[in-house]
Design a protein around this motif. Structure first.
Motif, PDB file in Angstrom:
ATOM      1  N   VAL A 111       0.843  -1.201   0.000  1.00 37.77           N
ATOM      2  CA  VAL A 111       0.000   0.000   0.000  1.00 37.77           C
ATOM      3  C   VAL A 111       0.877   1.250   0.000  1.00 37.77           C
ATOM      4  O   VAL A 111       1.757   1.409   0.855  1.00 37.77           O
ATOM      5  N   GLY A 112       0.635   2.136  -0.953  1.00 40.33           N
ATOM      6  CA  GLY A 112       1.215   3.472  -0.929  1.00 40.33           C
ATOM      7  C   GLY A 112       0.151   4.435  -0.436  1.00 40.33           C
ATOM      8  O   GLY A 112      -0.945   4.485  -0.998  1.00 40.33           O
ATOM      9  N   ASP A 124       4.643   5.586   2.705  1.00 39.68           N
ATOM     10  CA  ASP A 124       4.200   6.840   2.117  1.00 39.68           C
ATOM     11  C   ASP A 124       4.154   6.677   0.596  1.00 39.68           C
ATOM     12  O   ASP A 124       4.990   5.983   0.009  1.00 39.68           O
ATOM     13  N   ASP A 125       3.165   7.311  -0.043  1.00 44.76           N
ATOM     14  CA  ASP A 125       3.094   7.191  -1.505  1.00 44.76           C
ATOM     15  C   ASP A 125       4.302   7.817  -2.186  1.00 44.76           C
ATOM     16  O   ASP A 125       4.569   7.540  -3.358  1.00 44.76           O
ATOM     17  N   ALA A 126       5.045   8.641  -1.456  1.00 46.55           N
ATOM     18  CA  ALA A 126       6.303   9.158  -1.999  1.00 46.55           C
ATOM     19  C   ALA A 126       7.294   8.021  -2.236  1.00 46.55           C
ATOM     20  O   ALA A 126       8.114   8.079  -3.159  1.00 46.55           O
ATOM     21  N   VAL A 127       7.229   6.975  -1.429  1.00 45.32           N
ATOM     22  CA  VAL A 127       8.124   5.817  -1.567  1.00 45.32           C
ATOM     23  C   VAL A 127       7.655   4.909  -2.700  1.00 45.32           C
ATOM     24  O   VAL A 127       8.444   4.521  -3.574  1.00 45.32           O
ATOM     25  N   THR A 128       6.370   4.546  -2.708  1.00 50.76           N
ATOM     26  CA  THR A 128       5.880   3.646  -3.748  1.00 50.76           C
ATOM     27  C   THR A 128       5.897   4.314  -5.122  1.00 50.76           C
ATOM     28  O   THR A 128       6.174   3.670  -6.131  1.00 50.76           O
ATOM     29  N   GLY A 129       5.610   5.618  -5.150  1.00 52.81           N
ATOM     30  CA  GLY A 129       5.702   6.329  -6.419  1.00 52.81           C
ATOM     31  C   GLY A 129       7.118   6.345  -6.954  1.00 52.81           C
ATOM     32  O   GLY A 129       7.350   6.174  -8.158  1.00 52.81           O
ATOM     33  N   VAL A 156       1.135  16.608  -4.950  1.00 52.30           N
ATOM     34  CA  VAL A 156       2.450  16.298  -5.499  1.00 52.30           C
ATOM     35  C   VAL A 156       3.445  16.103  -4.365  1.00 52.30           C
ATOM     36  O   VAL A 156       3.387  16.797  -3.345  1.00 52.30           O
ATOM     37  N   VAL A 157       4.319  15.119  -4.532  1.00 52.18           N
ATOM     38  CA  VAL A 157       5.426  14.923  -3.619  1.00 52.18           C
ATOM     39  C   VAL A 157       6.616  14.447  -4.439  1.00 52.18           C
ATOM     40  O   VAL A 157       6.446  13.732  -5.429  1.00 52.18           O
ATOM     41  N   VAL A 158       7.794  14.872  -4.045  1.00 49.52           N
ATOM     42  CA  VAL A 158       9.024  14.497  -4.746  1.00 49.52           C
ATOM     43  C   VAL A 158       9.904  13.703  -3.791  1.00 49.52           C
ATOM     44  O   VAL A 158      10.088  14.090  -2.638  1.00 49.52           O
ATOM     45  N   ALA A 165       2.612   3.629 -12.448  1.00 52.24           N
ATOM     46  CA  ALA A 165       3.874   3.384 -11.746  1.00 52.24           C
ATOM     47  C   ALA A 165       3.695   3.284 -10.230  1.00 52.24           C
ATOM     48  O   ALA A 165       4.338   2.427  -9.602  1.00 52.24           O
ATOM     49  N   PRO A 166       2.865   4.124  -9.566  1.00 60.07           N
ATOM     50  CA  PRO A 166       2.693   3.948  -8.121  1.00 60.07           C
ATOM     51  C   PRO A 166       2.165   2.567  -7.736  1.00 60.07           C
ATOM     52  O   PRO A 166       2.517   2.044  -6.679  1.00 60.07           O
TER      53      PRO A 166
END
Length: 323
Positions: free
Chosen positions: A70-71, A102-107, A126-128, A290-291
């Motif tokens: 899960v992201g 965090d979805d920042a990791v899975t993304g 948005v997250v980078v 991609a996520p």
């Protein structure tokens, strides 16, 4: 036939949640098609309940043990509620393991892979994420629509709405103005509508689709919104890049998430801004799924790049923490 536990990937976004079932480890026999589903997003209800609904949309407890990744948006770099997820899924009758980040990791994993680089995950928000070869991790933005999300779907939707209102103020109207009025009603009702029942972040972000249509048709105001969004996303990527990499050395900078579907509008200004500041950067546009690919990677539990694995929480769905 040799089979491993199926992989269920879940991408909990602000506006929507996607899930995908994929049979893993099949050596013989016909390939089993993916099962893909979508449910409400982070704003639609309790995150744990939303994830459980997303898993239930592609799997049934009778399917046997599963591996779930899960992201999650809304964590802002904090830990995932892994025990709550495990209990919620166990309560539905599932067994197996669940991993969350965090979805920042899975993304990042879905766009760049298990190697150093930078990923811009742009959807409603948005997250980078940037990860250096030494495992140093940098996170930029992800502050939410009120404080950040620069260049996000929400930012584009809001900027396009304002540009449409400006077209009204010019007295000649325009395609963006027409789109605003079509979506939210007569001009003399707009101000009152925003005071009494302003649209939420997901609804504002959804207007980015109309702004894309108008921009592709050639409206200069809409095109300017998308050009500015590409630059903002690039500037956030550069902030993360400077904290983890030598900008002159080769590095992948990926653009992914829901906005990647509008890459033709975002990529020119994004690529130009990155290229001007980081001569070693190789810009790629990853597919919108991609996520989900990144969530599948954490479900499989095979990460090797230092700095990433420690950002993933894991548990048996029965609630016992996996060490």
């Amino acid at each position: 036939m040799i089979t491993a536990a199926p992989l269920i990937a879940v991408d909990l976004g602000q506006g929507a949640t996607r899930s995908r079932w994929r049979t893993a480890g099949t050596r013989t026999g016909a390939a089993v098609p993916d099962r893909v589903a979508g449910v409400g997003g982070f704003w639609a209800g309790a995150p744990v309940d939303t994830v459980a609904a997303a898993v239930g949309a592609v799997a049934r407890p009778g399917d046997g043990p599963v591996r779930i990744g899960v992201g999650m948006t809304g964590l802002h770099g904090g830990p995932a509620p892994i025990h709550d997820l495990g209990r919620g899924l166990a309560g539905l009758g599932f067994s197996g393991t669940v991993a969350a980040a965090d979805d920042a990791v899975t993304g990042y994993l879905g766009a760049v892979g298990d190697r150093p680089g930078v990923a811009v995950i742009a959807g409603t928000g948005v997250v980078v994420t940037a990860v250096g070869a030494d495992g140093q991790v940098a996170r930029v933005d992800g502050w939410g629509h009120a404080l950040g999300d620069r260049g996000s779907g929400y930012w584009i939707g809001r900027a396009a709405i304002r540009a449409g209102v400006e077209q009204l103020d010019r007295g000649i109207g325009g395609p963006l103005a027409d789109a605003v009025l079509e979506r939210w009603g007569p001009a003399d009702e707009l101000a009152r509508r925003w005071r009494t029942a302003a649209p939420g972040p997901a609804e504002v972000a959804a207007f980015a689709e109309a702004a894309a249509t108008v921009a592709v048709a050639g409206d200069p105001d809409a095109r300017q919104v998308w050009t500015r969004a590409g630059r903002l996303l690039a500037e956030s990527a550069l902030m993360a890049l400077e904290r983890t990499h030598d900008p002159a050395r080769p590095v992948t900078v990926a653009l992914t998430g829901g906005l990647a579907a509008a890459a033709a509008l975002l990529e020119p200004s994004f690529r130009e801004r990155i290229g001007a500041a980081a001569s070693g950067a190789r810009v790629v546009v990853a597919p919108p799924n991609a996520p989900l690919d990144g969530a599948a990677l954490i479900a499989a539990g095979e990460l090797e790049l230092p700095g990433l694995e420690e950002l993933v929480a894991r548990t048996h769905i029965e609630g016992e923490l996996v060490q």
